[in-house]
Design an enzyme around this catalytic site. Structure first.
Site, short mmCIF file in Angstrom:
data_model
loop_
_atom_site.label_atom_id
_atom_site.label_comp_id
_atom_site.label_asym_id
_atom_site.label_seq_id
_atom_site.Cartn_x
_atom_site.Cartn_y
_atom_site.Cartn_z
N THR A 1 119.95 11.75 -92.13
CA THR A 1 119.68 10.49 -91.46
C THR A 1 120.58 9.39 -92.00
O THR A 1 120.80 9.30 -93.19
CB THR A 1 118.21 10.08 -91.67
OG1 THR A 1 117.37 11.12 -91.19
CG2 THR A 1 117.88 8.78 -90.96
N ILE B 1 111.02 13.95 -93.22
CA ILE B 1 110.48 15.00 -92.34
C ILE B 1 110.05 14.32 -91.04
O ILE B 1 109.03 13.63 -90.99
CB ILE B 1 109.29 15.73 -92.99
CG1 ILE B 1 109.68 16.29 -94.37
CG2 ILE B 1 108.76 16.83 -92.07
CD1 ILE B 1 110.75 17.37 -94.34
N ASP C 1 114.06 13.54 -84.69
CA ASP C 1 112.91 12.76 -84.22
C ASP C 1 112.71 11.47 -85.01
O ASP C 1 111.95 10.62 -84.60
CB ASP C 1 111.63 13.58 -84.22
CG ASP C 1 111.53 14.57 -85.35
OD1 ASP C 1 112.25 14.42 -86.35
OD2 ASP C 1 110.74 15.51 -85.24
#
Length: 172
Positions: free
Chosen positions: A36, A88, A67
């Site tokens: 990320t 996560i 996501d």
């Protein structure tokens, strides 16, 4: 009113990194290009913004998309704060981490530091890290993982970089 300009970036959390003090081995593959990348900012006029992009986790299922960039889950900005989360993704989506930080500030009257600490503490250990900036220019970088690559630069030349919990002080 003179506002501070802050920029914070978080990159991937290294889930494969061994705990400090344990013997480490060189990685077989260079996975430093995945993970990320998030940014939060406040401009001189007090406008808040955030952006979050993800390369996903190592060994993810084929066809799985990131996501954490979902608005409200891993990325969110309003008039109180801007938040970008990493970790996560399924847990971040389930707990709407980024929006929860803003909601705790709004409904609980807490500072950005207090709100982010409360939200991260409510997550399963090893699941999340985030960077955020408030409308007042408060910058925080908090995580419940072994490490989180993070950095901050502020107007006037102040900067801060960290990876481990004991690196830097968690805010710029």
């Amino acid at each position: 009113m003179n506002r501070i300009l802050n920029l914070v970036a978080s990159s991937q959390i290294d889930y494969t990194q061994q705990i400090k003090g344990q013997e480490t081995q060189a990685p077989k593959d260079d996975n430093s290009r995945i993970g990320t990348v998030g940014c939060v900012a406040i401009d001189a006029a007090g406008n808040l913004a955030t952006a979050t992009s993800t390369g996903g986790l190592e060994n993810k299922m084929a066809g799985r998309i990131g996501d954490t960039p979902v608005i409200g889950a891993g990325t969110y900005a309003n008039s109180l704060c801007a938040v970008s989360a990493t970790g996560i993704g399924e847990a971040i989506v389930r707990h709407t981490v980024a929006r929860d930080v803003a909601a705790v500030m709004e409904h609980g009257g807490l500072s950005l530091q207090e709100a982010a600490a409360r939200v991260v503490a409510g997550m399963p250990p090893g699941n999340v890290g985030l960077v955020a900036v408030s409308a007042a220019g408060e910058v925080i970088m908090v995580h419940n993982t072994i490490s989180m690559f993070r950095a901050c630069a502020a107007e006037g030349g102040h900067s801060e970089v960290g990876i481990w919990h004991d690196d830097a002080n968690g805010h710029c």
